[in-house]
Design an enzyme around this catalytic site. Structure first.
Site, PDB file in Angstrom:
ATOM      1  N   ARG A   1       0.834  -1.220   0.000  1.00 27.93           N
ATOM      2  CA  ARG A   1       0.000   0.000   0.000  1.00 27.93           C
ATOM      3  C   ARG A   1       0.859   1.256   0.000  1.00 27.93           C
ATOM      4  O   ARG A   1       0.435   2.311  -0.475  1.00 27.93           O
ATOM      5  CB  ARG A   1      -0.994  -0.043   1.167  1.00 27.93           C
ATOM      6  CG  ARG A   1      -2.041  -1.143   0.990  1.00 27.93           C
ATOM      7  CD  ARG A   1      -2.966  -1.230   2.178  1.00 27.93           C
ATOM      8  NE  ARG A   1      -2.319  -1.689   3.382  1.00 27.93           N
ATOM      9  CZ  ARG A   1      -2.302  -2.945   3.831  1.00 27.93           C
ATOM     10  NH1 ARG A   1      -2.910  -3.886   3.140  1.00 27.93           N
ATOM     11  NH2 ARG A   1      -1.691  -3.274   4.949  1.00 27.93           N
TER      12      ARG A   1
ATOM     13  N   GLU B   1       5.745 -10.964  15.280  1.00 26.12           N
ATOM     14  CA  GLU B   1       5.218 -11.577  16.500  1.00 26.12           C
ATOM     15  C   GLU B   1       5.705 -13.036  16.587  1.00 26.12           C
ATOM     16  O   GLU B   1       6.156 -13.489  17.636  1.00 26.12           O
ATOM     17  CB  GLU B   1       3.695 -11.517  16.452  1.00 26.12           C
ATOM     18  CG  GLU B   1       3.056 -11.675  17.810  1.00 26.12           C
ATOM     19  CD  GLU B   1       1.545 -11.552  17.727  1.00 26.12           C
ATOM     20  OE1 GLU B   1       1.042 -11.027  16.716  1.00 26.12           O
ATOM     21  OE2 GLU B   1       0.888 -12.007  18.679  1.00 26.12           O
TER      22      GLU B   1
HETATM   23  P1  AMP Z   1       4.231  -2.515  12.078  1.00 25.60           P
HETATM   24  O1  AMP Z   1       5.502  -3.053  11.495  1.00 25.60           O
HETATM   25  O2  AMP Z   1       3.766  -3.260  13.308  1.00 25.60           O
HETATM   26  O3  AMP Z   1       4.296  -1.017  12.314  1.00 25.60           O
HETATM   27  O4  AMP Z   1       3.084  -2.788  11.014  1.00 25.60           O
HETATM   28  C1  AMP Z   1       2.956  -1.960   9.911  1.00 25.60           C
HETATM   29  C2  AMP Z   1       2.615  -2.725   8.653  1.00 25.60           C
HETATM   30  O5  AMP Z   1       1.631  -3.716   8.859  1.00 25.60           O
HETATM   31  C3  AMP Z   1       2.064  -1.770   7.617  1.00 25.60           C
HETATM   32  O6  AMP Z   1       2.628  -2.089   6.348  1.00 25.60           O
HETATM   33  C4  AMP Z   1       0.569  -1.968   7.670  1.00 25.60           C
HETATM   34  O7  AMP Z   1       0.012  -1.912   6.380  1.00 25.60           O
HETATM   35  C5  AMP Z   1       0.364  -3.330   8.326  1.00 25.60           C
HETATM   36  N1  AMP Z   1      -0.604  -3.296   9.462  1.00 25.60           N
HETATM   37  C6  AMP Z   1      -0.295  -3.499  10.772  1.00 25.60           C
HETATM   38  N2  AMP Z   1      -1.390  -3.422  11.558  1.00 25.60           N
HETATM   39  C7  AMP Z   1      -2.422  -3.142  10.729  1.00 25.60           C
HETATM   40  C8  AMP Z   1      -3.842  -2.894  10.929  1.00 25.60           C
HETATM   41  N3  AMP Z   1      -4.417  -2.932  12.148  1.00 25.60           N
HETATM   42  N4  AMP Z   1      -4.595  -2.612   9.853  1.00 25.60           N
HETATM   43  C9  AMP Z   1      -4.039  -2.561   8.603  1.00 25.60           C
HETATM   44  N5  AMP Z   1      -2.738  -2.783   8.350  1.00 25.60           N
HETATM   45  C10 AMP Z   1      -1.915  -3.063   9.385  1.00 25.60           C
END
Ligand code: AMP
Length: 176
Positions: free
Chosen positions: A59, A96
């Site tokens: 995205r 995770e």
């Molecule tokens: P993080 O590495 O935990 O910051 O996760 C970010 C990535 O995971 C991004 O590329 C987001 O598109 C996806 N992502 C994580 N949590 C969500 C959520 N609740 N809704 C949509 N996309 C998420």
């Protein structure tokens, strides 16, 4: 920003129980909301020197491509491992369960280039952190990160700011 927030659809329990998935496809499909989101992501950087925009698969490609076009700079795709055809550099990061890796072409940025990093959402910040480490490995200076959505309870923006990179988000959702 209410218009932007209202254009984001929430899917409960996707992709697994307990996750509130913030779906930006509805925002991308709404001409006014899409344009407003891209304009708001560009605006803080309009007067600053940015050489490239980097977007995180997938995205982040859509939003980052539009931001790069509007800033009249080049675009760098940061991809999941194994997708890029030329010589790459990679950066692993913890999930995770297990680990993942992002890659970019070794010649996608030149040392000293100033890069704006774009994705749709920041949660724990692990993905953005890996992208920043990757860009820095290539010698780039990461000028800032821009997201449509912040999930502040997961602390990602704080983690990125602790790396010395400013974080801008258009809207936030409480909880996970
Ligand atoms: P993080 O590495 O935990 O910051 O996760 C970010 C990535 O995971 C991004 O590329 C987001 O598109 C996806 N992502 C994580 N949590 C969500 C959520 N609740 N809704 C949509 N996309 C998420």
């Amino acid at each position: 920003m209410d218009h932007i927030k209202a254009a984001i659809r929430t899917i409960p329990d996707y992709p697994k129980l307990g996750i509130m998935f913030r779906d930006v496809t509805t925002l991308l499909g709404d001409a006014g909301a899409f344009r407003a989101a891209v304009d708001a992501m560009v605006q803080p950087h309009a007067g600053r020197k940015i050489d490239k925009v980097a977007g995180i698969e997938a995205r982040g490609f859509i939003l980052g491509g539009a931001v790069a076009h509007q800033l009249s700079v080049g675009f760098v795709p940061i991809r999941k491992k194994g997708k890029l055809p030329h010589k790459t550099i990679g950066q692993t990061y913890e999930l995770e369960y297990g680990a993942d890796e992002v890659e970019m072409h070794v010649d996608a940025v030149q040392p000293g280039e100033r890069v704006l990093l774009v994705d749709d959402l920041i949660a724990t910040g692990g993905t953005a952190e890996a992208a920043i480490l990757l860009l820095r490995k290539a010698g780039a200076e990461v000028e800032g990160c821009s997201f449509v959505i912040d999930l502040p309870d997961l602390g990602g923006a704080r983690k990125i700011e602790a790396m010395g990179v400013s974080v801008a988000s258009l809207t936030a959702f409480e909880g996970e």
